[in-house]
Design a protein around this motif. Structure first.
Motif: not given
Length: 390
Positions: A46-57, A159-171
């Motif tokens: 579970p600690k790795i799961t928390e890091i995945e979300e907060s620091q990567i996703l 957010n940015q629109e690039r290469h056929g997708f609308i991208w965003a950073v969740l922070s």
């Protein structure tokens, strides 16, 4: 290894097909240098799961929706990502936006579903917002005499629109640079011209397997005859055979179709890779783009509140936008077939892997040399998470 393929009118140089043909004829596949041993806690801690979300996703650009899902001015889509309700809009000037879908008064959701609208009204106290995020109207405004409406618009995510997708950073406090994130993969996606595709449909479901383990199912053809033996994937694709290229943290796999071997006897045939193999991209960290001659599957996988629970969003776009009911019916059939393979084949098997991760008493899993794409996924994420591999 980074691909340096010259583009053609079909997107890729025929050398990709030639490499796949060689593997098909030799009855082998592209191999990693050695096996890889992965500790079980990589999937279940579970600690790795928390890091995945907060620091990567929540810190890297995620493809929120395809551009083709909002083809017209004032189109909008609401979707949930890691528990956040996101409102994606295209304003009257054609610019895209990604907002947190929470009213700045008491937090209810001004928008729901999909549609075409220039304004959204919160169901609680009817505060209204433009599709640019600006606060437009406040009933009983005398109760908020000192409030500057300009300070209380919807929170817009980077957010940015690039290469056929609308991208965003969740922070909201982060920066975004999609091209820097994609690196050498950016020109590869540009070749695909996804912005010209037609959005068709999507479905979303949850499964009892690690999001990382689920992604790995789309990075090898080793399982094809055993999991997909009765469907088009197993019947049309050569098992345990692929060509592989790394693009930094991302990669591309080509899974050759059975008929690719005909090119050995008839070199005058079509050498376009899209006619001879399924080309699959992994876009770090959570996106799979599975390309076929007719279109692309968009498989977006994220954790769902537990180390071995994930959400799968499975969309499909046609290379040629559907212009009539007959084309839409064809696309319906295509999607039903590919979705059945994902839902009823891959994700019938994958929860068993989740069980093995939760209850296994062995200290590691072993990933074969023939699972080179899986190894790349694990190495990239393990490095970000600080997990030691053998």
């Amino acid at each position: 290894m980074t691909s340096m393929i010259e583009p053609t009118v079909n997107g890729h140089d025929e050398s990709l097909t030639r490499r796949a043909l060689r593997f098909a004829l030799d009855k082998t596949t592209q191999m990693a240098d050695s096996e890889l041993r992965v500790p079980l806690h990589y999937y279940r801690d579970p600690k790795i799961t928390e890091i995945e979300e907060s620091q990567i996703l929540r810190r890297v650009p995620l493809a929120i929706v395809p551009s083709a899902q909002l083809p017209k001015a004032n189109d909008y889509v609401v979707r949930s990502v890691l528990g956040d309700s996101l409102l994606v809009t295209r304003d009257r000037h054609g610019e895209s936006h990604v907002f947190l879908n929470y009213c700045r008064h008491r937090g209810a959701m001004p928008a729901c579903g999909t549609g075409n609208a220039s304004r959204f009204t919160c169901p609680y106290h009817a505060w209204s917002y433009k599709n640019t995020g600006d606060l437009f109207a406040v009933p009983g405004s005398s109760g908020f005499a000192t409030m500057n409406k300009a300070d209380y618009g919807l929170v817009e995510l980077p957010n940015q629109e690039r290469h056929g997708f609308i991208w965003a950073v969740l922070s909201a406090d982060a920066d975004i640079d999609v091209d820097a994130h994609l690196g050498d993969m950016a020109p590869e996606l540009a070749l695909m011209n996804y912005s010209s595709y037609g959005y068709h449909t999507e479905r979303e479901f949850e499964s009892d397997v690690s999001w990382k383990g689920a992604l790995e199912a789309f990075a090898e053809g080793y399982h094809f005859p055993f999991v997909h033996g009765q469907s088009v994937i197993g019947q049309n694709t050569i098992a345990n055979t692929s060509v592989y290229d790394e693009f930094g943290k991302h990669h591309r796999l080509g899974f050759p179709f059975n008929w690719i071997v005909n090119l050995d006897n008839d070199p005058s045939g079509a050498w376009d890779p899209s006619a001879n193999m399924g080309v699959i991209y992994w876009i770090y960290p959570n996106l799979v783009l599975a390309n076929s001659p007719l279109g692309v599957e968009i498989i977006d996988i994220l954790p769902a509140g537990a180390p071995t629970r994930c959400t799968v969003r499975h969309s499909w776009m046609g290379r040629v936008p559907a212009a009539n009911d007959e084309m839409r019916a064809v696309y319906d059939e295509v999607y039903e077939n590919v979705h059945a393979a994902v839902r009823d084949e891959d994700f019938t098997m994958l929860p068993q892997c989740g069980e093995g991760v939760r209850h296994g008493q062995h200290d590691h899993m072993i990933i074969g040399r023939n699972e080179i794409g899986v190894q790349h996924m694990i190495r990239v994420l393990a490095q970000e998470l600080g997990v030691a591999l053998q």
